[in-house]
Design an enzyme around this catalytic site. Structure first.
Site, PDB file in Angstrom:
ATOM      1  N   ASP A 283       6.513  -4.098   8.861  1.00 17.28           N
ATOM      2  CA  ASP A 283       4.964  -4.618   9.106  1.00 17.28           C
ATOM      3  C   ASP A 283       5.427  -6.021   9.500  1.00 17.28           C
ATOM      4  OD1 ASP A 283       3.048  -3.342   7.022  1.00 17.28           O
ATOM      5  OD2 ASP A 283       3.217  -5.189   7.970  1.00 17.28           O
TER       6      ASP A 283
ATOM      7  N   LYS B  51      -6.996   9.574  14.106  1.00 15.05           N
ATOM      8  CA  LYS B  51      -6.645  10.040  13.305  1.00 15.05           C
ATOM      9  C   LYS B  51      -6.526  11.940  13.419  1.00 15.05           C
ATOM     10  CE  LYS B  51      -5.246   6.716  10.023  1.00 15.05           C
ATOM     11  NZ  LYS B  51      -3.711   6.899  10.183  1.00 15.05           N
TER      12      LYS B  51
ATOM     13  N   SER C  48      -5.484  11.073   8.218  1.00 16.71           N
ATOM     14  CA  SER C  48      -6.837  11.065   6.894  1.00 16.71           C
ATOM     15  C   SER C  48      -7.828  12.214   7.162  1.00 16.71           C
ATOM     16  CB  SER C  48      -7.250   9.876   7.811  1.00 16.71           C
ATOM     17  OG  SER C  48      -8.564   9.573   7.141  1.00 16.71           O
TER      18      SER C  48
ATOM     19  N   ASN D 171       3.182   5.502   9.204  1.00 12.41           N
ATOM     20  CA  ASN D 171       2.198   5.337   8.062  1.00 12.41           C
ATOM     21  C   ASN D 171       1.371   4.262   8.486  1.00 12.41           C
ATOM     22  OD1 ASN D 171       1.329   4.797   4.931  1.00 12.41           O
ATOM     23  ND2 ASN D 171       1.950   3.099   5.731  1.00 12.41           N
TER      24      ASN D 171
ATOM     25  N   PRO E  46      -4.547  11.751   3.432  1.00 12.68           N
ATOM     26  CA  PRO E  46      -5.518  11.706   2.435  1.00 12.68           C
ATOM     27  C   PRO E  46      -6.280  11.306   2.316  1.00 12.68           C
ATOM     28  CG  PRO E  46      -3.377  10.506   3.662  1.00 12.68           C
ATOM     29  CD  PRO E  46      -3.979  11.274   4.534  1.00 12.68           C
TER      30      PRO E  46
ATOM     31  N   GLY F 258       1.112  -1.223   0.187  1.00 17.00           N
ATOM     32  CA  GLY F 258       0.146  -0.186   0.083  1.00 17.00           C
ATOM     33  C   GLY F 258       0.872   1.528   0.146  1.00 17.00           C
TER      34      GLY F 258
ATOM     35  N   ASP G  24       5.609  -6.296  15.193  1.00 15.56           N
ATOM     36  CA  ASP G  24       3.910  -5.048  15.790  1.00 15.56           C
ATOM     37  C   ASP G  24       4.507  -4.481  16.410  1.00 15.56           C
ATOM     38  OD1 ASP G  24       1.977  -3.889  16.680  1.00 15.56           O
ATOM     39  OD2 ASP G  24       1.254  -6.032  17.558  1.00 15.56           O
TER      40      ASP G  24
ATOM     41  N   TYR H 280     -11.352   4.913  14.422  1.00 13.87           N
ATOM     42  CA  TYR H 280     -10.393   5.569  13.465  1.00 13.87           C
ATOM     43  C   TYR H 280     -10.784   6.802  12.886  1.00 13.87           C
ATOM     44  CZ  TYR H 280      -7.997   5.395   8.579  1.00 13.87           C
ATOM     45  OH  TYR H 280      -7.930   5.739   7.298  1.00 13.87           O
TER      46      TYR H 280
HETATM   47  N1  LIG Z   1      -5.761   3.645   1.540  1.00  8.70           N
HETATM   48  C1  LIG Z   1      -7.057   5.162   1.597  1.00  8.70           C
HETATM   49  O1  LIG Z   1      -7.769   5.492   1.165  1.00  8.70           O
HETATM   50  C2  LIG Z   1      -6.428   5.859   2.929  1.00  8.70           C
HETATM   51  C3  LIG Z   1      -6.763   7.417   3.448  1.00  8.70           C
HETATM   52  C4  LIG Z   1      -6.145   8.414   4.301  1.00  8.70           C
HETATM   53  C5  LIG Z   1      -4.877   7.276   5.330  1.00  8.70           C
HETATM   54  N2  LIG Z   1      -4.989   5.976   5.086  1.00  8.70           N
HETATM   55  C6  LIG Z   1      -4.259   5.972   5.549  1.00  8.70           C
HETATM   56  O2  LIG Z   1      -2.467   5.921   4.921  1.00  8.70           O
HETATM   57  C7  LIG Z   1      -1.649   4.243   6.681  1.00  8.70           C
HETATM   58  C8  LIG Z   1      -1.554   3.745   4.803  1.00  8.70           C
HETATM   59  O3  LIG Z   1      -2.754   2.532   5.093  1.00  8.70           O
HETATM   60  P1  LIG Z   1      -3.126   1.721   3.544  1.00  8.70           P
HETATM   61  O4  LIG Z   1      -3.901   2.416   2.540  1.00  8.70           O
HETATM   62  O5  LIG Z   1      -1.418   1.959   2.627  1.00  8.70           O
HETATM   63  O6  LIG Z   1      -3.812   0.566   4.344  1.00  8.70           O
HETATM   64  P2  LIG Z   1      -2.765  -0.886   4.075  1.00  8.70           P
HETATM   65  O7  LIG Z   1      -3.837  -2.454   4.895  1.00  8.70           O
HETATM   66  O8  LIG Z   1      -2.752  -1.875   3.128  1.00  8.70           O
HETATM   67  O9  LIG Z   1      -1.536  -1.024   5.080  1.00  8.70           O
HETATM   68  C9  LIG Z   1      -1.496  -0.910   6.377  1.00  8.70           C
HETATM   69  C10 LIG Z   1       0.191  -1.531   7.051  1.00  8.70           C
HETATM   70  O10 LIG Z   1       0.206  -1.793   7.800  1.00  8.70           O
HETATM   71  C11 LIG Z   1       0.540  -2.938   7.998  1.00  8.70           C
HETATM   72  N3  LIG Z   1       0.334  -3.083   9.952  1.00  8.70           N
HETATM   73  C12 LIG Z   1      -0.988  -2.419  10.666  1.00  8.70           C
HETATM   74  N4  LIG Z   1      -1.272  -2.916  11.413  1.00  8.70           N
HETATM   75  C13 LIG Z   1       0.315  -2.761  12.327  1.00  8.70           C
HETATM   76  C14 LIG Z   1       1.237  -3.407  13.459  1.00  8.70           C
HETATM   77  N5  LIG Z   1       0.732  -3.312  14.429  1.00  8.70           N
HETATM   78  N6  LIG Z   1       2.145  -3.712  13.760  1.00  8.70           N
HETATM   79  C15 LIG Z   1       3.203  -3.396  12.143  1.00  8.70           C
HETATM   80  N7  LIG Z   1       2.339  -3.248  10.759  1.00  8.70           N
HETATM   81  C16 LIG Z   1       1.439  -3.099  10.988  1.00  8.70           C
HETATM   82  C17 LIG Z   1       0.131  -3.619   7.453  1.00  8.70           C
HETATM   83  O11 LIG Z   1       0.090  -4.707   8.218  1.00  8.70           O
HETATM   84  C18 LIG Z   1      -0.261  -3.309   5.560  1.00  8.70           C
HETATM   85  O12 LIG Z   1       0.451  -3.634   5.775  1.00  8.70           O
HETATM   86  C19 LIG Z   1      -2.909   4.290   7.114  1.00  8.70           C
HETATM   87  O13 LIG Z   1      -2.562   4.708   8.557  1.00  8.70           O
HETATM   88  C20 LIG Z   1      -4.283   4.696   6.848  1.00  8.70           C
HETATM   89  O14 LIG Z   1      -4.620   4.757   8.006  1.00  8.70           O
HETATM   90  C21 LIG Z   1      -5.323   5.355   3.749  1.00  8.70           C
END
Ligand SMILES: NC(=O)c1ccc[n+]([C@@H]2O[C@H](COP(=O)([O-])OP(=O)(O)OC[C@H]3O[C@@H](n4cnc5c(N)ncnc54)[C@H](O)[C@@H]3O)[C@@H](O)[C@H]2O)c1
Length: 250
Positions: A37, A161, A143, A91, A187, A17, A64, A157
């Site tokens: 991760d 944020k 977010s 992130n 984002p 992601g 974690d 959530y």
């Molecule tokens: N995708 C969207 O539309 C969006 C919008 C606004 C904000 N965000 C934020 O962007 C960031 C990235 O999100 P994304 O869309 O790439 O999501 P995603 O789920 O694809 O990626 C998140 C990653 O974080 C890792 N993760 C989760 N908990 C963990 C932990 N306890 N320890 C280590 N790793 C952990 C997951 O394994 C995953 O690989 C997040 O903070 C999310 O809240 C996403």
């Protein structure tokens, strides 16, 4: 952003992601990256992909991020391996989609631990080295939901944020005199696994409401990170940068 060359960065939640996109974009600009991760296998594949695509050094950590001791030992490993940490990108995040009636206290804590508290662990661990070197860039991914409460976001959530925004504004004041900036990115809907869990109808609503008539990509967010991480952004701190196709115009 030529000034990024030679820097080193930690990016959390970077197996996939947005985190992966950020790590790749930084590495393409000459930054050695430390990615971490819980998804060990995916993380190693991503690390190899970054090495092959950019030729940069990549350190991995499968743990974690809510475990403070694991965070401390990863930061020590990265400081030993790269000699420094210039950039921290908080992130990693989780977004269990459910109404208030279905949120249990334990899950509320988990969301805050991953989305907020782990950023405190990482910041606390990297700031001493940044203060000594008089340079640092801390960037937290918030977010749109942290600003307006979100359109589909769950309560815990959105609240977490929002907390990220206060986190960066407070921390920025504590470290700014030592050349460390602290900023957030908010984002809008970005095409990743997280937004894939939202219904296609809801994602279409976001697209219709955007000026660009699109979802964002991990690269869109990554370019904003590259700017905030650069030396050129030294006078930008305690700020929240929107990367949302113009959906939330505040
Ligand atoms: N995708 C969207 O539309 C969006 C919008 C606004 C904000 N965000 C934020 O962007 C960031 C990235 O999100 P994304 O869309 O790439 O999501 P995603 O789920 O694809 O990626 C998140 C990653 O974080 C890792 N993760 C989760 N908990 C963990 C932990 N306890 N320890 C280590 N790793 C952990 C997951 O394994 C995953 O690989 C997040 O903070 C999310 O809240 C996403």
């Amino acid at each position: 952003m030529e000034s990024l060359r030679g820097m080193s960065a930690i990016i959390t939640g970077s197996a996939q992601g947005m985190g992966k996109g950020i790590a790749l974009a930084l590495a393409h600009r000459g930054v050695n990256v430390a990615i971490c991760d819980v998804k060990k296998d995916v993380l190693e594949v991503t690390a190899q992909e970054i090495r092959e695509a950019t030729g940069q050094k990549v350190i991995t950590g499968a743990f974690d991020i809510t475990d403070e001791e694991a965070v401390k030992s990863f930061v020590s490993k990265v400081e030993a391996g790269f000699g420094k940490v210039d950039i921290l990108v908080n992130n990693a995040g989780i977004h269990p989609l459910k109404p208030i009636e279905e949120i249990e206290s334990k899950e509320w804590d988990l969301v805050f631990n991953v989305n907020v508290k782990a950023s405190f662990f990482f910041a606390k661990a990297v700031i001493p080295g940044m203060r000594v070197r008089k340079f640092g860039r801390i960037i937290s991914i918030s977010s749109e939901a942290g600003k307006n409460g979100g359109t589909v976001a769950a309560l815990h959530y959105a609240a977490s944020k929002g907390a990220v925004l206060a986190f960066v504004r407070n921390l920025a004041q504590q470290v700014g005199a030592d050349g460390i900036t602290v900023n957030a990115i908010a984002p809008g809907r970005i095409a990743t696994a997280m937004s894939g869990a939202v219904s296609p109808e809801e994602n279409q609503k976001f697209i219709n409401n955007s000026i660009t008539k699109s979802l964002g990509t991990p690269e869109d967010v990554a370019y904003a990170v590259c700017y905030l991480a650069s030396k050129e952004a030294s006078f930008v701190t305690a700020e929240t940068m929107a990367v949302n196709g113009g959906t939330l115009r505040d």
